[in-house]
Scaffold this motif. Sequence first.
Motif, PDB file in Angstrom:
ATOM      1  N   VAL A  98      33.990  33.176  31.304  1.00 25.60           N
ATOM      2  CA  VAL A  98      34.203  34.100  32.424  1.00 25.60           C
ATOM      3  C   VAL A  98      35.388  33.637  33.265  1.00 25.60           C
ATOM      4  O   VAL A  98      36.227  34.446  33.678  1.00 25.60           O
ATOM      5  CB  VAL A  98      32.935  34.191  33.295  1.00 25.60           C
ATOM      6  CG1 VAL A  98      33.190  35.070  34.513  1.00 25.60           C
ATOM      7  CG2 VAL A  98      31.762  34.726  32.487  1.00 25.60           C
ATOM      8  N   VAL A  99      35.462  32.332  33.522  1.00 24.44           N
ATOM      9  CA  VAL A  99      36.589  31.787  34.284  1.00 24.44           C
ATOM     10  C   VAL A  99      37.906  32.106  33.595  1.00 24.44           C
ATOM     11  O   VAL A  99      38.876  32.521  34.228  1.00 24.44           O
ATOM     12  CB  VAL A  99      36.437  30.258  34.476  1.00 24.44           C
ATOM     13  CG1 VAL A  99      37.689  29.664  35.107  1.00 24.44           C
ATOM     14  CG2 VAL A  99      35.222  29.950  35.339  1.00 24.44           C
ATOM     15  N   GLY A 100      37.936  31.936  32.261  1.00 29.22           N
ATOM     16  CA  GLY A 100      39.144  32.236  31.509  1.00 29.22           C
ATOM     17  C   GLY A 100      39.468  33.712  31.492  1.00 29.22           C
ATOM     18  O   GLY A 100      40.618  34.109  31.708  1.00 29.22           O
ATOM     19  N   ARG A 101      38.453  34.521  31.270  1.00 28.73           N
ATOM     20  CA  ARG A 101      38.659  35.980  31.186  1.00 28.73           C
ATOM     21  C   ARG A 101      39.153  36.558  32.500  1.00 28.73           C
ATOM     22  O   ARG A 101      40.051  37.406  32.531  1.00 28.73           O
ATOM     23  CB  ARG A 101      37.334  36.650  30.807  1.00 28.73           C
ATOM     24  CG  ARG A 101      37.424  38.175  30.607  1.00 28.73           C
ATOM     25  CD  ARG A 101      36.047  38.785  30.612  1.00 28.73           C
ATOM     26  NE  ARG A 101      35.421  38.698  31.930  1.00 28.73           N
ATOM     27  CZ  ARG A 101      34.108  38.778  32.136  1.00 28.73           C
ATOM     28  NH1 ARG A 101      33.274  38.903  31.119  1.00 28.73           N
ATOM     29  NH2 ARG A 101      33.630  38.709  33.371  1.00 28.73           N
ATOM     30  N   ASP A 102      38.590  36.083  33.605  1.00 30.27           N
ATOM     31  CA  ASP A 102      38.949  36.621  34.925  1.00 30.27           C
ATOM     32  C   ASP A 102      40.101  35.877  35.596  1.00 30.27           C
ATOM     33  O   ASP A 102      40.468  36.201  36.723  1.00 30.27           O
ATOM     34  CB  ASP A 102      37.718  36.581  35.846  1.00 30.27           C
ATOM     35  CG  ASP A 102      36.613  37.519  35.375  1.00 30.27           C
ATOM     36  OD1 ASP A 102      36.890  38.361  34.501  1.00 30.27           O
ATOM     37  OD2 ASP A 102      35.478  37.406  35.875  1.00 30.27           O
ATOM     38  N   GLY A 103      40.663  34.896  34.910  1.00 25.84           N
ATOM     39  CA  GLY A 103      41.798  34.165  35.466  1.00 25.84           C
ATOM     40  C   GLY A 103      41.474  33.364  36.715  1.00 25.84           C
ATOM     41  O   GLY A 103      42.327  33.164  37.592  1.00 25.84           O
ATOM     42  N   LEU A 104      40.237  32.855  36.788  1.00 23.84           N
ATOM     43  CA  LEU A 104      39.825  32.116  37.977  1.00 23.84           C
ATOM     44  C   LEU A 104      40.439  30.723  38.045  1.00 23.84           C
ATOM     45  O   LEU A 104      40.281  30.034  39.055  1.00 23.84           O
ATOM     46  CB  LEU A 104      38.284  32.019  38.024  1.00 23.84           C
ATOM     47  CG  LEU A 104      37.529  33.356  38.042  1.00 23.84           C
ATOM     48  CD1 LEU A 104      36.038  33.114  38.127  1.00 23.84           C
ATOM     49  CD2 LEU A 104      38.003  34.225  39.203  1.00 23.84           C
ATOM     50  N   ASP A 105      41.128  30.325  36.984  1.00 23.38           N
ATOM     51  CA  ASP A 105      41.830  29.042  36.979  1.00 23.38           C
ATOM     52  C   ASP A 105      43.343  29.226  36.990  1.00 23.38           C
ATOM     53  O   ASP A 105      44.105  28.274  36.808  1.00 23.38           O
ATOM     54  CB  ASP A 105      41.412  28.218  35.756  1.00 23.38           C
ATOM     55  CG  ASP A 105      41.823  28.890  34.452  1.00 23.38           C
ATOM     56  OD1 ASP A 105      41.983  30.123  34.431  1.00 23.38           O
ATOM     57  OD2 ASP A 105      41.969  28.180  33.436  1.00 23.38           O
TER      58      ASP A 105
END
Length: 231
Positions: A219-226
């Motif tokens: 989810v972090v990768g998909r939503d660009g949270l990093d």
Amino acid sequence: MAIARSRGTLARFFLFLIKTAVALVLLSVLWVFAYTLLPVPVTATMLMDEKGITKDWEPLENIDRNMVRAVIAAEDGKFCSHDGFDREAIENAMKRNAEGGRIRGGSTISQQTAKNAFLWQGGGYFRKGLEAWFTLLIEKVWGKRRIMEVYLNVAETGIGTYGVEAGAQRYFNHSASSLSTTEAARMAAALPLPKKRSVKNPGGWLARHGNTIRSRIGVVGRDGLDACVYE
């Protein structure tokens, strides 16, 4: 005459306090600037660890992105969007703590980095005030990438073990540059209590928590949270 001397003494005392405060502020700013490029050599937590210190500083480019995403998923989903403080998390923590039971925190990765790099463990309003000050400084001076880099290098990852490189070597016998999602999630799950939580053989709630973090890595990768870490 006595009144005049008393006022003069009081004025000198306040002048001394002002000079001391200014000196401490300047010192803290210089300290933060020094760590902008230099690796953090040692921390108060390390020095007070009776089990010794095992650490190995690695630049962020040598740390698998799965680890970055895992700590964001586990510790601070708003890392890229807040200014160092997650006010909603802090308010929720205060409400839960007011209800009694186990004390919970609302600290962001930025706050944890400020505490780990410059201060000591434990609570208290004085330490929390210093933590807030250093959090503001590192957000302004370092930026998100450097905050994450320092966090992943100074966080306690096991008994006498600091940084994800030393943790990866200890638990998985390889570098932090090639962590699977499962390995990264297990390390992130143990971070709040690294002396008590097992990384290699988690069971029960801890195993389920690690699995939840592993699913959130996607989810972090998909939503660009990093994304702020890699801009």
